[in-house]
Scaffold this active site. Structure first.
Site, PDB file in Angstrom:
ATOM      1  N   GLU A 227       0.717  -1.075  -0.023  1.00 29.13           N
ATOM      2  CA  GLU A 227       0.016   0.105   0.172  1.00 29.13           C
ATOM      3  C   GLU A 227       0.911   1.152   0.216  1.00 29.13           C
ATOM      4  O   GLU A 227       0.190   2.299  -0.237  1.00 29.13           O
ATOM      5  CB  GLU A 227      -0.836  -0.051   1.331  1.00 29.13           C
ATOM      6  CG  GLU A 227      -2.092  -1.030   1.098  1.00 29.13           C
ATOM      7  CD  GLU A 227      -2.755  -1.458   2.434  1.00 29.13           C
ATOM      8  OE1 GLU A 227      -2.545  -0.848   3.517  1.00 29.13           O
ATOM      9  OE2 GLU A 227      -3.083  -2.345   2.323  1.00 29.13           O
TER      10      GLU A 227
ATOM     11  N   GLY B  38      11.950  -0.640 -13.747  1.00 28.23           N
ATOM     12  CA  GLY B  38      13.340  -1.269 -13.856  1.00 28.23           C
ATOM     13  C   GLY B  38      13.403  -2.633 -13.487  1.00 28.23           C
ATOM     14  O   GLY B  38      13.345  -3.028 -12.148  1.00 28.23           O
TER      15      GLY B  38
ATOM     16  N   ASP C 220      12.894  -3.753  -9.430  1.00 31.89           N
ATOM     17  CA  ASP C 220      13.950  -4.093  -8.332  1.00 31.89           C
ATOM     18  C   ASP C 220      13.923  -3.192  -6.976  1.00 31.89           C
ATOM     19  O   ASP C 220      14.254  -3.766  -6.178  1.00 31.89           O
ATOM     20  CB  ASP C 220      15.381  -3.330  -8.947  1.00 31.89           C
ATOM     21  CG  ASP C 220      15.589  -4.252 -10.265  1.00 31.89           C
ATOM     22  OD1 ASP C 220      15.589  -5.493 -10.404  1.00 31.89           O
ATOM     23  OD2 ASP C 220      15.684  -3.623 -11.365  1.00 31.89           O
TER      24      ASP C 220
ATOM     25  N   ARG D 275      11.330   4.587 -20.245  1.00 30.83           N
ATOM     26  CA  ARG D 275      11.522   5.911 -19.309  1.00 30.83           C
ATOM     27  C   ARG D 275      13.310   6.053 -19.453  1.00 30.83           C
ATOM     28  O   ARG D 275      13.602   7.368 -19.351  1.00 30.83           O
ATOM     29  CB  ARG D 275      11.320   5.627 -17.815  1.00 30.83           C
ATOM     30  CG  ARG D 275      12.125   4.904 -17.037  1.00 30.83           C
ATOM     31  CD  ARG D 275      11.402   4.620 -15.552  1.00 30.83           C
ATOM     32  NE  ARG D 275      12.521   4.983 -14.687  1.00 30.83           N
ATOM     33  CZ  ARG D 275      12.422   4.192 -13.440  1.00 30.83           C
ATOM     34  NH1 ARG D 275      11.672   3.682 -13.020  1.00 30.83           N
ATOM     35  NH2 ARG D 275      13.365   4.658 -12.764  1.00 30.83           N
TER      36      ARG D 275
ATOM     37  N   GLU E 188      13.605  -3.779  -0.983  1.00 28.62           N
ATOM     38  CA  GLU E 188      13.019  -3.510   0.353  1.00 28.62           C
ATOM     39  C   GLU E 188      12.999  -4.736   0.967  1.00 28.62           C
ATOM     40  O   GLU E 188      13.327  -5.077   2.181  1.00 28.62           O
ATOM     41  CB  GLU E 188      11.596  -3.108   0.239  1.00 28.62           C
ATOM     42  CG  GLU E 188      11.488  -1.522   0.043  1.00 28.62           C
ATOM     43  CD  GLU E 188       9.986  -1.096   0.211  1.00 28.62           C
ATOM     44  OE1 GLU E 188       9.349  -1.944   0.684  1.00 28.62           O
ATOM     45  OE2 GLU E 188       9.625  -0.084  -0.062  1.00 28.62           O
TER      46      GLU E 188
ATOM     47  N   ASP F 222      20.512  -0.245  -6.183  1.00 30.25           N
ATOM     48  CA  ASP F 222      19.497  -0.810  -6.651  1.00 30.25           C
ATOM     49  C   ASP F 222      18.406  -0.028  -7.208  1.00 30.25           C
ATOM     50  O   ASP F 222      16.980  -0.474  -7.306  1.00 30.25           O
ATOM     51  CB  ASP F 222      19.003  -1.975  -5.742  1.00 30.25           C
ATOM     52  CG  ASP F 222      20.041  -2.903  -5.102  1.00 30.25           C
ATOM     53  OD1 ASP F 222      21.225  -2.951  -5.610  1.00 30.25           O
ATOM     54  OD2 ASP F 222      19.749  -3.755  -4.184  1.00 30.25           O
TER      55      ASP F 222
END
Ligand code: ADP
Ligand code: MG
Length: 357
Positions: free
Chosen positions: A52, A110, A78, A188, A83, A334
């Site tokens: 969320e 990514g 990634d 992007r 996380e 990362d």
């Protein structure tokens, strides 16, 4: 030595951490349409945890009873896996937690690790739905192996774990500046590269590294907490057997530990999941825009080093330190932004989780 491959049990219980905002915002839809039917065939039962907010997945895996799951699957970019890795490393039982097989399914803009694993598996270079299908198929097969992690420490005392790469300057600028175009998916980065080329800058700082000795075996995985045996504190000079780069002006510094920087960017063709190596690239100041653009175009096929550009350097290392002269420019871990400050890192060969292959 641990065995080369493990195999997931059947039936298999998978916790899927899914970021609905990843990439073009279609991760949940793609998961239901593409992934779930394949996993059902392979007897892999899924429980989907939809994030969320940022940090939600980090908290989830930090506090989760992992014995309920045979594997943790990340359906996102990634950034969400970053996380998850750092959430697992915060657990007192991190060493056991890292034994839980991890899987990445490309749902973001990514998807460098997914592209790397697709490459290691010997598959053709693909993107989008085809990459998702390939990665889902790899999960269905259920083979998993280990992956290197890099431990990073910053002058302000942060300790971070990274599975993909650390960057500063041009490449990191592209990564962060282009986040506003996330809805374009991987495109992007192309747009971001052209925009950053227009305002090309130079970053000042000192880069040092510990070269990788070709024959050297990776040190055994250290215990609780994982100690950085190759590093001395950031306030002290690097050890005498390190190399200090004489130039102190850069366009970009990028330390990558997997093959792909993005779906279409094969930055370190020789990299493997657990080669115990940090592939350090740096671009010295003075490079022209045209030469820089040529490097990025060549990276689509991994032939950028064949250009013999005198401003581009590549060296395999085990540890590095970067001391920016001012808090200028963006750093990324990362693909996630990090405040600019002195930072150093070292490889922990096979410390980590098992990425699957
Ligand atoms: P992308 O590849 O498009 O950047 P990521 O999966 O890497 O996608 O996620 C980008 C960022 O979104 C991460 O920093 C993550 O913490 C954050 N995030 C995770 N879940 C949510 C959410 N529900 N809403 C907004 N941001 C989120
Ligand atoms: Mg990201």
């Amino acid at each position: 030595r641990p065995p080369a491959y493990g195999v997931l049990p059947r039936p298999c219980r998978a916790l899927v951490l899914l970021n609905p905002q990843s990439g073009a915002g279609r991760a949940l839809e793609d998961f239901q349409a593409v992934v779930q039917p394949m996993l059902a065939e392979a007897d892999i039962a899924t429980t989907v945890f939809v994030t969320e907010r940022p940090h939600h997945a980090h908290e989830k895996v930090r506090d989760e009873d992992l014995s309920q799951w045979d594997t943790l699957v990340v359906m996102a970019g990634d950034g969400l896996l970053y996380e998850v890795v750092n959430g697992l490393m915060e657990r007192p039982d991190w060493e056991d937690a890292l034994k839980k097989p991890l899987c990445i399914l490309p749902g973001g803009s990514g998807n460098a690790l997914a592209a790397s694993i697709n490459h290691y598996a010997g598959n053709d270079h693909v993107a989008k739905k085809k990459l998702l299908t390939n990665c889902t198929f790899i999960l269905c097969k259920g083979l998993h192996t280990q992956m290197d992690l890099v431990s990073l420490s910053t002058a302000s005392g942060k300790r971070l774990f990274s599975f993909l790469g650390f960057g500063w300057g041009f490449i990191s600028d592209v990564d962060i500046d282009s986040e506003k175009y996330r809805r374009l998916g991987n495109a992007r980065f192309t747009l971001g590269t052209l925009q950053c080329l227009a305002k090309l800058r130079v970053y000042q700082g000192r880069l040092s590294y510990l070269p990788a000795a070709p024959e050297q075996d990776t040190p055994p995985a250290p215990r609780d907490p994982p100690a950085d045996s190759l590093l001395v504190p950031l306030g002290q000079p690097v050890p005498p057997h390190w190399t200090v780069v004489p130039e102190e002006e850069f366009v970009s510094v990028y330390a990558i530990y997997q093959s792909h920087l993005g779906t279409n960017l094969l930055m370190a063709p020789a990299a493997r999941l657990h080669d115990g190596c940090i592939h350090l690239f740096y671009l010295k100041a003075g490079i022209s825009r045209v030469a820089l653009l040529k490097i990025f175009l060549a990276m689509a096929r991994g032939t950028h080093l064949d250009l013999n550009c005198p401003h581009l350097r590549y060296v395999p290392v085990r540890a590095f330190r970067l001391e920016p002269r001012a808090a200028a420019g963006i750093m990324t871990v990362d693909g996630e932004a990090l405040a600019c400050e002195p930072v150093q890192g070292q490889i922990h060969g096979r410390l980590c989780p098992r990425g699957r292959q």
